[in-house]
Write an enzyme that holds these catalytic residues in place. Structure first.
Site, PDB file in Angstrom:
ATOM      1  N   SER A  30       0.790  -1.276  -0.038  1.00 17.21           N
ATOM      2  CA  SER A  30       0.017   0.002   0.032  1.00 17.21           C
ATOM      3  C   SER A  30       0.799   1.342  -0.168  1.00 17.21           C
ATOM      4  CB  SER A  30      -0.972  -0.106   1.136  1.00 17.21           C
ATOM      5  OG  SER A  30      -1.536   1.442   1.326  1.00 17.21           O
ATOM      6  N   HIS A  73      -1.056  -1.286  -4.324  1.00 18.29           N
ATOM      7  CA  HIS A  73      -2.498  -0.952  -3.598  1.00 18.29           C
ATOM      8  C   HIS A  73      -2.550   0.509  -3.353  1.00 18.29           C
ATOM      9  CE1 HIS A  73      -6.044  -2.008  -1.148  1.00 18.29           C
ATOM     10  NE2 HIS A  73      -5.712  -1.429  -0.282  1.00 18.29           N
ATOM     11  N   ASP A  79      -4.667   3.479  -1.830  1.00 20.90           N
ATOM     12  CA  ASP A  79      -5.851   3.682  -0.938  1.00 20.90           C
ATOM     13  C   ASP A  79      -6.283   5.234  -1.344  1.00 20.90           C
ATOM     14  OD1 ASP A  79      -6.113   1.407   0.834  1.00 20.90           O
ATOM     15  OD2 ASP A  79      -4.143   1.904   1.332  1.00 20.90           O
ATOM     16  N   MET A  84      -8.938   8.125  -0.263  1.00 23.95           N
ATOM     17  CA  MET A  84     -10.027   8.411   0.800  1.00 23.95           C
ATOM     18  C   MET A  84     -10.376  10.019   0.834  1.00 23.95           C
ATOM     19  SD  MET A  84      -7.424   7.112   4.179  1.00 23.95           S
ATOM     20  CE  MET A  84      -6.575   5.444   4.052  1.00 23.95           C
ATOM     21  N   HIS A 118      -8.296   1.185  -4.016  1.00 24.42           N
ATOM     22  CA  HIS A 118      -9.210   0.783  -2.695  1.00 24.42           C
ATOM     23  C   HIS A 118      -9.992   2.160  -2.602  1.00 24.42           C
ATOM     24  CE1 HIS A 118      -9.627  -0.143   1.554  1.00 24.42           C
ATOM     25  NE2 HIS A 118     -10.760   0.038   1.265  1.00 24.42           N
ATOM     26  N   MET A 121     -12.118   4.817  -0.613  1.00 26.51           N
ATOM     27  CA  MET A 121     -12.852   4.970   0.733  1.00 26.51           C
ATOM     28  C   MET A 121     -13.628   6.109   0.289  1.00 26.51           C
ATOM     29  SD  MET A 121      -9.916   3.318   2.889  1.00 26.51           S
ATOM     30  CE  MET A 121      -8.753   3.264   1.581  1.00 26.51           C
ATOM     31  N   MET A 144     -11.377  -5.869   5.417  1.00 24.02           N
ATOM     32  CA  MET A 144     -10.668  -4.765   6.169  1.00 24.02           C
ATOM     33  C   MET A 144     -10.505  -5.700   7.471  1.00 24.02           C
ATOM     34  SD  MET A 144     -10.138  -2.230   4.270  1.00 24.02           S
ATOM     35  CE  MET A 144      -9.171  -1.373   5.687  1.00 24.02           C
ATOM     36  N   ASP A 199      -6.481  -6.727   4.306  1.00 24.93           N
ATOM     37  CA  ASP A 199      -6.101  -5.197   3.967  1.00 24.93           C
ATOM     38  C   ASP A 199      -6.142  -4.827   5.497  1.00 24.93           C
ATOM     39  OD1 ASP A 199      -4.920  -2.824   3.564  1.00 24.93           O
ATOM     40  OD2 ASP A 199      -6.882  -2.080   2.486  1.00 24.93           O
TER      41      ASP A 199
END
Ligand code: DX5
Ligand code: ZN
Length: 224
Positions: free
Chosen positions: A10, A35, A37, A39, A68, A70, A139, A175
């Site tokens: 990540s 990966h 992330d 957000m 991913h 969020m 998660m 994750d």
């Protein structure tokens, strides 16, 4: 069918001042996927990268970009992440608000569709979308931050989801808080894609990434 075990660093835990280098360094060190992330400061209490950052690092490699999201609502951003070059786009079960529609939209954009479950989200949200997903992300920490401790109840959920998947061609990703010590348990429970931020990026300088990725891979293999 046994799916390959994959290590997905990540970049949340990487040094953002040299993000491109951090991406190429982990790939050179043996990582399989990157990966990413993303957000929004709304679905989760932190803000990170948007599609423009993905676009900037896309020319560096052909490796799979595992996004991913969020982000809630997620639908307005799916096309931008797809165009930026993500290969897999994962949304949270609660972030749609219409999960099935979001998954369809991702596949219609020509990308692999993933669904992510928070620690308190039960596996039965998957009951009616199992044929619409390519990846399920469990998660094992509450989303929003790297460097948290693995929540042990995640193992039971991984086991249950593995059984639900049956023979479907779906990757099962775990994750949050994954280390060379607990990766074997996650693998034994049925996960085949392992996200790791702190373990890879914060365990020492970039010359030691390969060592840590190899240690994770070796530990996961013992449980396969
Ligand atoms: C948390 C992110 C994770 C996180 C993992 O919301 O989804 O990908 O970066 O980081 P570590 O491995 O440090 O728990
Ligand atoms: Zn993640």
């Amino acid at each position: 069918m046994t799916r390959s075990q994959l290590i997905a660093p990540s970049i949340l835990a990487s040094d953002f001042a040299k993000l491109g280098q951090e991406v190429t360094d982990v790939l050179k060190a043996g990582a399989d996927w990157i990966h990413i992330d993303s957000m929004d400061g709304h679905f989760v209490p932190n803000i990170t990268f948007g599609p423009d950052v993905v676009k900037a690092i896309r020319p560096l490699t052909d490796a799979v970009f595992d996004a991913h999201l969020m982000i809630a609502p997620c639908d307005p951003y799916l096309e931008a992440f797809a165009k930026a070059g993500c290969d897999i786009i994962t949304v949270h079960a609660e972030a749609g608000p219409h999960l099935h529609r979001s998954l369809q939209a991702i596949r219609n954009l020509g990308k692999k569709a993933g669904v992510s479950l928070n620690p308190a989200t039960p596996e039965n949200v998957l009951d009616y979308v199992l044929d619409d997903v390519d990846l399920i992300l469990v998660m094992s920490v509450n989303p929003g931050f790297g460097g948290q401790s693995f929540i042990p109840q995640s193992l039971e959920k991984i086991r249950k989801i593995k059984a639900m998947i049956g023979k479907r061609p779906i990757d099962l990703e775990v994750d949050g808080g994954i280390t060379a010590t607990n990766i074997a348990e996650a693998a034994k429970a049925g996960a085949n894609v392992f996200v790791a931020g702190s373990t890879i990026y914060k365990g020492g300088d970039s010359k030691t990434y390969a060592q840590r990725i190899a240690a994770m891979r070796k530990a996961a293999k013992t449980a396969a």
